[in-house]
Design a protein around this motif. Structure first.
Motif, mmCIF file in Angstrom:
data_model
loop_
_atom_site.group_PDB
_atom_site.id
_atom_site.type_symbol
_atom_site.label_atom_id
_atom_site.label_comp_id
_atom_site.label_asym_id
_atom_site.label_seq_id
_atom_site.Cartn_x
_atom_site.Cartn_y
_atom_site.Cartn_z
ATOM 1 N N GLN A 1 34.190 48.518 41.260
ATOM 2 C CA GLN A 1 34.685 47.493 42.178
ATOM 3 C C GLN A 1 35.195 46.292 41.394
ATOM 4 N N LEU A 2 34.624 46.096 40.213
ATOM 5 C CA LEU A 2 35.009 45.002 39.320
ATOM 6 C C LEU A 2 35.451 45.622 38.002
ATOM 7 N N LYS A 3 36.719 45.448 37.660
ATOM 8 C CA LYS A 3 37.255 46.052 36.437
ATOM 9 C C LYS A 3 36.782 45.277 35.226
ATOM 10 N N SER A 4 36.506 46.020 34.153
ATOM 11 C CA SER A 4 36.075 45.385 32.916
ATOM 12 C C SER A 4 36.599 46.181 31.729
ATOM 13 N N ILE A 5 36.473 45.586 30.558
ATOM 14 C CA ILE A 5 36.843 46.261 29.323
ATOM 15 C C ILE A 5 35.677 46.159 28.361
ATOM 16 N N LYS A 6 35.652 47.064 27.408
ATOM 17 C CA LYS A 6 34.610 47.034 26.395
ATOM 18 C C LYS A 6 35.278 46.865 25.036
ATOM 19 N N PRO B 1 38.224 40.694 32.668
ATOM 20 C CA PRO B 1 39.424 39.849 32.687
ATOM 21 C C PRO B 1 39.405 38.925 33.903
ATOM 22 N N ALA B 2 39.826 37.689 33.700
ATOM 23 C CA ALA B 2 39.834 36.709 34.791
ATOM 24 C C ALA B 2 40.674 37.207 35.963
ATOM 25 N N ASP B 3 41.762 37.913 35.671
ATOM 26 C CA ASP B 3 42.594 38.470 36.750
ATOM 27 C C ASP B 3 41.814 39.480 37.584
ATOM 28 N N SER B 4 40.950 40.257 36.935
ATOM 29 C CA SER B 4 40.138 41.239 37.663
ATOM 30 C C SER B 4 39.136 40.550 38.567
ATOM 31 N N LEU B 5 38.575 39.449 38.101
ATOM 32 C CA LEU B 5 37.635 38.691 38.929
ATOM 33 C C LEU B 5 38.350 38.117 40.148
ATOM 34 N N ARG B 6 39.556 37.568 39.944
ATOM 35 C CA ARG B 6 40.336 37.037 41.068
ATOM 36 C C ARG B 6 40.668 38.136 42.066
ATOM 37 N N THR B 7 41.065 39.303 41.558
ATOM 38 C CA THR B 7 41.397 40.436 42.428
ATOM 39 C C THR B 7 40.175 40.865 43.234
ATOM 40 N N LEU C 1 36.165 37.109 30.562
ATOM 41 C CA LEU C 1 34.896 36.435 30.808
ATOM 42 C C LEU C 1 33.719 37.292 30.384
ATOM 43 N N LYS C 2 32.677 36.650 29.885
ATOM 44 C CA LYS C 2 31.429 37.328 29.573
ATOM 45 C C LYS C 2 30.682 37.571 30.881
ATOM 46 N N VAL C 3 29.791 38.541 30.868
ATOM 47 C CA VAL C 3 29.027 38.865 32.076
ATOM 48 C C VAL C 3 28.272 37.641 32.616
ATOM 49 N N PRO C 4 27.614 36.837 31.762
ATOM 50 C CA PRO C 4 26.944 35.646 32.312
ATOM 51 C C PRO C 4 27.910 34.670 33.000
#
Length: 86
Positions: free
Chosen positions: A57-62, A70-76, A33-36
């Motif tokens: 607290q929220l995992k992301s990739i660059k 990642p959607a899985d990171s948002l769910r987690t 997912l994009k930040v927006p």
């Protein structure tokens, strides 16, 4: 293990290549997912989303200059917040 781009011998069907990819355990439904999009999903400001990313607290990739969550990171993240609130 068969290569995803190459279907098994004797076939040239794209559906067969997809079946090989699925049976080999490759993810076919992951979404970054994009930040927006994260802002909208959580109802938070851009600053707060980047603050959550900075604090890990929220995992992301660059990818290049693009930041994706990642959607899985948002769910987690959401699950962790629900557990803390309980």
């Amino acid at each position: 293990m068969a290569d995803v781009a190459d279907p098994p011998e004797g076939t040239d069907d794209r559906a067969t290549a997809l079946e090989v990819a699925v049976s080999s355990g490759l993810p076919t439904t992951h979404k970054a997912l994009k930040v927006p999009e994260v802002m909208e999903a959580l109802g938070l400001s851009r600053f707060k989303v980047y603050d959550l990313i900075r604090s890990r607290q929220l995992k992301s990739i660059k990818i290049g200059r693009c930041r994706r969550v990642p959607a899985d990171s948002l769910r987690t993240f959401i699950d962790d917040q629900l557990k803390e609130a309980a």
